[in-house]
Design a protein around this motif. Structure first.
Motif, PDB file in Angstrom:
ATOM      1  N   UNK A 157      39.614  36.810  45.327  1.00  0.00           N
ATOM      2  CA  UNK A 157      40.743  35.734  45.636  1.00  0.00           C
ATOM      3  C   UNK A 157      41.274  35.255  44.426  1.00  0.00           C
ATOM      4  N   UNK A 158      40.149  34.789  43.519  1.00  0.00           N
ATOM      5  CA  UNK A 158      40.649  34.263  42.221  1.00  0.00           C
ATOM      6  C   UNK A 158      41.525  35.344  41.542  1.00  0.00           C
ATOM      7  N   UNK A 159      41.358  36.678  41.403  1.00  0.00           N
ATOM      8  CA  UNK A 159      42.020  37.553  40.480  1.00  0.00           C
ATOM      9  C   UNK A 159      43.371  37.559  41.173  1.00  0.00           C
ATOM     10  N   UNK A 160      43.386  37.475  42.450  1.00  0.00           N
ATOM     11  CA  UNK A 160      44.538  37.887  43.059  1.00  0.00           C
ATOM     12  C   UNK A 160      45.456  36.482  43.275  1.00  0.00           C
ATOM     13  N   UNK A 161      44.849  35.605  43.576  1.00  0.00           N
ATOM     14  CA  UNK A 161      45.601  34.293  43.665  1.00  0.00           C
ATOM     15  C   UNK A 161      46.051  33.669  42.332  1.00  0.00           C
ATOM     16  N   UNK A 188      43.081  40.778  28.658  1.00  0.00           N
ATOM     17  CA  UNK A 188      44.536  41.321  28.493  1.00  0.00           C
ATOM     18  C   UNK A 188      44.865  42.809  29.129  1.00  0.00           C
ATOM     19  N   UNK A 189      44.119  43.605  28.725  1.00  0.00           N
ATOM     20  CA  UNK A 189      44.460  44.978  29.489  1.00  0.00           C
ATOM     21  C   UNK A 189      43.659  44.914  30.741  1.00  0.00           C
ATOM     22  N   UNK A 190      42.558  44.733  30.545  1.00  0.00           N
ATOM     23  CA  UNK A 190      41.471  44.749  32.109  1.00  0.00           C
ATOM     24  C   UNK A 190      40.647  43.387  32.332  1.00  0.00           C
ATOM     25  N   UNK A 191      40.963  42.459  33.083  1.00  0.00           N
ATOM     26  CA  UNK A 191      40.174  41.476  33.554  1.00  0.00           C
ATOM     27  C   UNK A 191      38.910  41.883  34.233  1.00  0.00           C
ATOM     28  N   UNK A 192      37.808  41.276  33.985  1.00  0.00           N
ATOM     29  CA  UNK A 192      36.475  41.268  34.342  1.00  0.00           C
ATOM     30  C   UNK A 192      35.844  40.257  34.850  1.00  0.00           C
ATOM     31  N   UNK A 193      35.218  40.380  36.174  1.00  0.00           N
ATOM     32  CA  UNK A 193      34.491  39.181  36.884  1.00  0.00           C
ATOM     33  C   UNK A 193      33.278  40.064  37.475  1.00  0.00           C
ATOM     34  N   UNK A 216      37.106  35.626  30.932  1.00  0.00           N
ATOM     35  CA  UNK A 216      37.329  37.194  31.028  1.00  0.00           C
ATOM     36  C   UNK A 216      38.300  37.499  32.269  1.00  0.00           C
ATOM     37  N   UNK A 217      38.560  36.420  33.182  1.00  0.00           N
ATOM     38  CA  UNK A 217      39.477  36.685  34.254  1.00  0.00           C
ATOM     39  C   UNK A 217      41.050  36.617  33.811  1.00  0.00           C
ATOM     40  N   UNK A 218      41.174  35.875  32.563  1.00  0.00           N
ATOM     41  CA  UNK A 218      42.549  35.726  32.235  1.00  0.00           C
ATOM     42  C   UNK A 218      42.940  34.473  32.242  1.00  0.00           C
ATOM     43  N   UNK A 219      41.751  33.434  32.897  1.00  0.00           N
ATOM     44  CA  UNK A 219      41.877  31.803  32.449  1.00  0.00           C
ATOM     45  C   UNK A 219      41.720  31.278  31.117  1.00  0.00           C
ATOM     46  N   UNK A 220      42.144  30.408  30.770  1.00  0.00           N
ATOM     47  CA  UNK A 220      42.181  29.858  29.330  1.00  0.00           C
ATOM     48  C   UNK A 220      41.290  28.510  29.521  1.00  0.00           C
ATOM     49  N   UNK A 221      40.303  28.280  30.116  1.00  0.00           N
ATOM     50  CA  UNK A 221      39.936  26.818  30.379  1.00  0.00           C
ATOM     51  C   UNK A 221      39.455  25.906  29.008  1.00  0.00           C
ATOM     52  N   UNK A 222      39.571  24.943  29.257  1.00  0.00           N
ATOM     53  CA  UNK A 222      39.289  24.004  28.247  1.00  0.00           C
ATOM     54  C   UNK A 222      37.615  24.148  27.855  1.00  0.00           C
TER      55      UNK A 222
END
Lengths: 344, 344
Positions: free
Chosen positions: A165-169, A264-269, A327-333
């Motif tokens: 859900x995180x990856x999709x939403x 960037x190319x592939x997200x990983x969780x 690694x999911x694409x987030x850029x958390x603080x």
DNA sequence: CTGAAAGCGCTTACAG
DNA sequence: CTGAAAGCGCTTACAG
């Protein structure tokens, strides 16, 4: 000179065996003075009760067995530790046995534990229900479908759902692949199933070649291999859900080897959070570990059964949380974002 | 219906208790036909010998104890597993106890093990020699100075020497600092000592402020703190030797937080190799892990003592190797460079 | 080769 | 409150 026995203590204190026995334990009517004399004698001789003899007589060994595939795997080491802590507080000693996932070793372990008169068993089985001892059994991690056996496991389906859900939403991912263990034991079956359901619920296709399973040990090497195969596809995925920390590590290795940038190319969780998840490159988005809760719970269930306060054995799930890193694409603080707890 | 006893088997087979007992074990003169009858009866009833009763009678429990600070720490989990494997093959069961580094829990563990009539103990003590049981004891990891106690540990001094020498000889490092555990137990003392010697032998100064020690758990947090303090120095070091994997992880975290590039600004090497050392950013130069060898060795020493084939207890060291990756400043090709084995 | 008896070190009814 | 005796489930001299 052999270890002193209760008879030695009785002799030293000038009382009978029975009196010595009673004086050394609580809850028996013994003259204060007699008790003091016996205890002094015991201390003087360095007396330590022989647990074997006591167990034989009372038919209560205060021993429980714990059977795991491999104590050197973090997940089991932590679960065992938590369970052991709880059992220790209740006055039980723990006999731990590794099975290396071999059915014969598992069967032998169970027989040996029975021979040692364990009063209960915590079992992370490596396959279908083996011949079970006649004492209470709590199956954990891999849920056993056998009468009278309690069951505890992580919320496998919900956990994978959180990841998908995180990856999709949040990241609008559409090409999401799965790198998992073989669908044989509880976690292999449920995580794969959770993936299929979450992906379908999100309205994505899930072509068969996006679902890869590794070896029965969920080894990093097999995760790397599965990932390499995904990357070689005509339409490779843009996100990968790894069903364990080892598989995620293998995936990371393969992504790096293939020159694919993460996320960037592939997200990983990943389902499990390696304790060094923060220090990987990139920091890994994963589910929080819950071994302490799992071990605690398994132990409590066993203790309840041992004390007869248990009710019929049921099934319990330990919830997991999402830990968002990069690694999911987030850029958390710097302070990690954490989503609220999953309901049990 | 209670578990069947030997008397039940004897009854079923129509023989005496003694004959039943002998028929079930090797090396006793029993008619083949009688033996077959007894064994059939045992199988039919699902008889399993009561180990408690046997142990009490033969005064041999075939149980050994293993005492460690924390089974959830990789180092101990792996050492215990290796030792357990070896002991298991020799027919011993293992009782594992955690002490959480608390002296009272350690003392209690040793008493409990004695009460369970263990025949020997493998002990990774958390301090000075506690009250030891009267059976053979092998101290590992933390070497105990007590009469009759065998000792096994990693080659701590040599290992740190390998790390320092590499930084100095290969990378011309001159400002080399140390982040270690407190100099209290064997590894804390010897690794620090090894650092001081290696640095002196290389002809470097080693100002006191270049030597930092963390908390007794060698936690990553304390490694981060020590590293931050080093970086805040007027003349900060250009290379750091971390005395454990956790400390190295903490150091890496602090370096990253301070914006120091590794290895360009500060090189980092570690005593222990995390199994994911390849996947860190940058990949970590470290010493190879040797828990399998350590656990094997400790178990063999104990077995030798149990079988009386041991000779007087001595001290043995397990050698470690250097694994060169990138955090030291090397830029090795995909195949890892490995230096030759250290002599024992 | 087989059996009756003693005993490992405790605890626990049973009397007193 | 205290003691003599039985017994937990085995193994092992000791006879036969």
């Amino acid at each position: 000179m052999a270890d002193p026995t209760l008879a030695d203590v009785a002799g030293e204190a000038g009382v009978s065996l029975s009196t010595a026995s009673r004086a050394l334990r609580e809850g028996h009517a013994v003259h204060n003075e007699t008790r003091a004399r016996v205890r002094a004698a015991a201390r003087k001789l360095g007396y330590e009760p022989n647990h074997l003899a006591r167990s034989l007589r009372t038919r209560s060994s205060r021993l429980v067995g714990v059977v795991v595939p491999d104590i050197a795997i973090d997940f089991y080491a932590r679960t065992v530790k938590a369970a052991q802590d709880a059992l220790d507080r209740a006055g039980y000693q723990v006999l731990v046995v590794n099975t290396e996932r071999e059915p014969e070793r598992e069967a032998a372990a169970l027989r040996t534990l029975a021979a040692h008169q364990v009063e209960g068993v915590l079992l992370a089985a490596s396959g279908e229900a083996p011949q079970l001892p006649s004492v209470p059994v709590v199956s954990f991690d891999n849920i056993l479908d056998a009468p009278g056996v309690a069951r505890v496991a992580l919320a496998n389906r919900d956990g994978i759902g959180l990841l998908v859900d995180h990856l999709v939403a949040r990241h609008r991912q559409r090409r999401v692949a799965y790198v998992g263990g073989p669908p044989m034991l509880t976690s292999g079956i449920e995580r794969l199933d959770g993936f299929r359901h979450a992906v379908a619920a999100a309205g994505l296709d899930c072509p068969d070649e996006y679902v890869r399973v590794g070896d029965p040990a969920w080894s990093a090497a097999s995760g790397a291999e599965a990932t390499a195969a995904l990357l070689a596809l005509p339409t490779p995925p843009t996100a990968i859900v790894a069903a364990s920390d080892t598989l995620a590590l293998g995936a990371l290795e393969a992504l790096r080897a293939a020159g694919a940038r993460v996320p960037d190319d592939v997200a990983l969780v990943s389902f499990d959070d390696p304790y060094f998840g923060d220090l990987l490159d990139p920091p890994l988005t994963a589910l929080s570990r819950a071994e302490r809760e799992l071990g605690d719970l398994a132990a409590s269930l066993l203790l309840a059964a041992l004390e007869g306060t248990g009710g019929p054995p049921g099934e319990t799930r330990v919830p997991v949380r999402l830990i968002v890193r990069r690694s999911c694409g987030c850029w958390p603080p710097a302070t990690l974002l954490r989503e609220p707890r999953l309901g049990a």
